[in-house]
Design an enzyme around this catalytic site. Structure first.
Site, mmCIF file in Angstrom:
data_model
loop_
_atom_site.group_PDB
_atom_site.id
_atom_site.type_symbol
_atom_site.label_atom_id
_atom_site.label_comp_id
_atom_site.label_asym_id
_atom_site.label_seq_id
_atom_site.Cartn_x
_atom_site.Cartn_y
_atom_site.Cartn_z
ATOM 1 N N LEU A 199 0.813 -1.214 0.000
ATOM 2 C CA LEU A 199 0.000 0.000 0.000
ATOM 3 C C LEU A 199 0.854 1.276 0.000
ATOM 4 O O LEU A 199 1.729 1.444 0.852
ATOM 5 C CB LEU A 199 -0.919 -0.001 1.235
ATOM 6 C CG LEU A 199 -1.883 1.188 1.338
ATOM 7 C CD1 LEU A 199 -2.902 1.165 0.215
ATOM 8 C CD2 LEU A 199 -2.573 1.188 2.699
ATOM 9 N N ASP A 200 0.583 2.167 -0.956
ATOM 10 C CA ASP A 200 1.234 3.486 -1.020
ATOM 11 C C ASP A 200 2.751 3.394 -1.084
ATOM 12 O O ASP A 200 3.449 4.333 -0.671
ATOM 13 C CB ASP A 200 0.812 4.356 0.180
ATOM 14 C CG ASP A 200 -0.680 4.617 0.189
ATOM 15 O OD1 ASP A 200 -1.284 4.627 -0.903
ATOM 16 O OD2 ASP A 200 -1.251 4.814 1.270
ATOM 17 N N ALA A 201 3.257 2.301 -1.606
ATOM 18 C CA ALA A 201 4.707 2.108 -1.631
ATOM 19 C C ALA A 201 5.264 1.986 -3.044
ATOM 20 O O ALA A 201 6.445 1.715 -3.224
ATOM 21 C CB ALA A 201 5.082 0.868 -0.819
#
Lengths: 284, 284, 284, 284
Positions: free
Chosen positions: C227-229
């Site tokens: 996530l969000d990486a």
């Protein structure tokens, strides 16, 4: 936030006791200040302030507040404006052919970023009627040329009265508004596509390209008789490079124009802008 | 990084095969390109490029590279410069009374942010000799007035020759350098304390204050005979508000001037700036 | 500009002669390079480049270019993509309830700021069907909850195939897309409303307010299983102060989200973004 | 500006009449307010204000003002601080090996950008003694390792007392200061080389590079027992790209660190920062 508030915008020759006198007026009448900000221009000897308080629990009826405050203001030599947060201002948006600021302002009004009504769009071209229709806003096409300007501006004025307009927003309206018009309707915010005072007048992006600048800008200001010389409300800039052609400057500039104009209109609508001389105090 | 490199800066009428011809020249001689960037100005019909390659393993001796490349460049109508990364340029810093850019440039040179020597400081005032002494740099006080300008500029030139200076940095040197001087020594970078072309000339912060701008800026550019009109290398800006007095603009502006001038000088020293017409291509 | 171009995006183990070999391939076939940029990641030993040339006058037919270039690429161990500027990519925009990025992307596509078609909008809520209708775009409401996720993602995939979608833009789609989905359709750009890696996950503006930051941001990145990486394409920030409540952060953040997402999508559509490892090279 | 002023920083449970009561106190005693700003945190039910007035003509002697104001403050449940502009605070600058913030703070103090004395520099390394000597400031080398920390911090405290230090500035002091020390001397401003809360702790630039961010930042905050988690005073950011290696991030970051730390220290010295909870109100 949802409860109505009153706002006083005051400018006054600087003297001792101003904050106390104004705050006492509100406190003595049972008001609760939720926002107060002030500025002193020492060179001009001028004190400028914005005070906002909740009307709930305030003992003076609305139609008396002005007269009551005037009794304090007059001996001080103060100029002042009084606004109520639940009086929703009415905007006319003037455009030419470009639609980016128009869409943006309408979107922000619908998204409740700005407390305003937008009953009227005026344009010197017919192209953007489709946008007006999309959002159910009246659109008036008033073509301008050098021969009909005075007469068309008379129509402008008539429309502003008919629609009870409080503020005109020149949202990329590529015509010069006459001094005569401005003197009759001075509440006008314009967006200029440069960081003024650089590139006053026509074709600022072309001239920015030719000058080889590394930064472009946009400026929102009140219209005054002298072109692009009115009090500045907001400015912002964006980096560019040798890779940017004129059309890239125009495209990147549009993003600037949108946000700079929107911020200025919002600040004005929240009664956060106080003009004195050719300057603004923006109580953010 | 520590191994020496050669850099070609080339401008050339646009035509097919330019990248191939230049790349082949380097490859055929065993060079390893570590940085290549190009730009085409379609309106001007001009191709501009910067190519940097490692000298280690390059088969041409240094003193032959220029002649060898010229054989390729001439038929293309190309103008070019050749630089070697281990030739350390020599800077003269010119100042008046303000010391912030001077300290900053010296600090960066000592911190190895810029590959340069700074053997000479020239000033029209004696005040900053103390800084020169602090860092062991020669300082020459050459007062200027309207009567002695030509003769003092002759002294300037002599000093530049004596110290074998490659680049003059006007680090808040509050004097106009004559056209005649510039024609004799054109490698001059100036820092101007406004976002040009706004506020050309004297007292830009005072004029910015009077105009009520919401953004101030600084501009580093090559000096040309027309005041503050030379090719812009770098610009940056900072937000201000009605709370900022002129002295606040001056203070905040100093931070801008320092970084904008330092970035421009560094880009120039790394041979990343190519001037054509009154514009720059900055190969970052 | 109007003439079609071909673009190669290449990543390759660094070695001598790469620029020459690639440029020769284009020149030998009569191509005129209009944009070339390269980057070397010395730590990774990787050479990355983007080359764009005019197809007019290029001697290889389009359907042969790939095979012909592969003959050069394979011995070098290069990975490459080939794109033609007149192949217009097809976008699906996924939204939840917020409309600002959706309106913005549609406006930019209509204003020809982005060369793309937008035939499909997908949402887990029905609210924004009205926007889709306004612009004549198909809208599919696919509600998601923890029990139906796998089955609804199957519908997503089916729609993407049916509409021949090239790129999914998560324009404030407030659902986590599963790893499984991403592995089947990896071309996804997401906008996250913080300057990553700060405030990964839910409610970044609330957490920014609680942390008392003086700057908020937005990040556009490719979606990856974590996530969000994923690889960051573009970020930008805006100053805030103690005066900004959470709702002000949200409002100001929307302006950031719009431009950051739009820039990232435009860069991707122009084939200017090259991903390697978890990083991007953006050839601006 | 040259006439001394008094400044009250007040935080107080929100209630009607606060502005009036405070302004009356100053007016009744003949004071002329030159700067007043306030903020209400509605969620916390807290009113926060900063008021500055001229001491000339103020009827209360300095040593009575506190007691007199306390009679007003106590019934309101207010916490307050009183400062006089001609009481010059004494700073200790703590450094390790990097000199850029140290030079910058000293330069600003000499240039009168900050009203402070800097009688003491402390370092865990001997390297920057040369800078201290250059400007005639006492330098104490106090090496730290895990075994001697408590005892060396005792020396720190002793020095702070001996030099009558009001504020410690951690100007790239690459050691963690213990909770115990902070509880004994809480007036500490630290500069962290990231936009917190991203990259708490060691090596933020390396981690920013690995994450592939497009923006780097710096944060000045008050030190608290939890690492890099104290109230943020100021933050700023700078754009970076794939072309920036770790050493470029470090170099560009230094420019950020200098200005962010300097702004925070200046705001603190002007008594413009009010801490409540883990947040700051910055009365600019």
């Amino acid at each position: 936030m949802i409860h109505p508030t009153a706002t006083l915008l005051i400018s006054c020759p600087d003297q001792r006791g101003l904050v106390a006198k104004i705050a006492n007026f509100i406190y003595a009448n049972g008001g609760n200040i939720i926002h107060a900000d002030q500025h002193t221009d020492f060179a001009a000897g001028l004190f400028l302030t914005r005070i906002e308080w909740q009307l709930e629990g305030f003992n003076l009826p609305r139609d008396i507040i002005g007269a009551a405050f005037n009794a304090i203001a007059q001996p001080l030599g103060a100029k002042w404006e009084l606004h109520f947060s639940d009086t929703i201002p009415r905007l006319a948006i003037w455009v030419s052919r470009q639609d980016h600021c128009l869409y943006d302002l309408i979107w922000r009004q619908r998204a409740k970023e700005m407390a305003a009504e937008i009953p009227l769009i005026i344009s010197n071209h017919p192209h953007l009627k489709v946008v007006a229709d999309q959002f159910g806003i009246d659109f008036h096409h008033i073509p301008i040329n050098k021969d009909n300007k005075a007469e068309q501006e008379a129509k402008h004025l008539e429309l502003l009265q008919q629609y009870q307009i409080d503020l005109v927003v020149l949202a990329k309206y590529m015509q010069i508004v006459s001094s005569d018009f401005i003197s009759k309707f001075p509440q006008i915010i314009n967006i200029h596509h440069s960081f003024l005072p650089a590139f006053v007048g026509a074709n600022p992006y072309h001239r920015a390209f030719e000058r080889g600048v590394k930064v472009i800008g946009a400026t929102a200001h009140y219209a005054t008789p002298e072109l692009d010389a009115g009090p500045i409300i907001e400015q912002d800039v964006f980096r560019v490079s040798h890779r940017d052609e004129v059309e890239d400057l125009i495209r990147k500039g549009k993003d600037l124009e949108r946000v700079v104009l929107a911020r200025a209109v919002r600040l004005h609508l929240q009664n956060r802008v106080l003009v004195y001389g050719n300057r603004t105090v923006v109580f953010e």
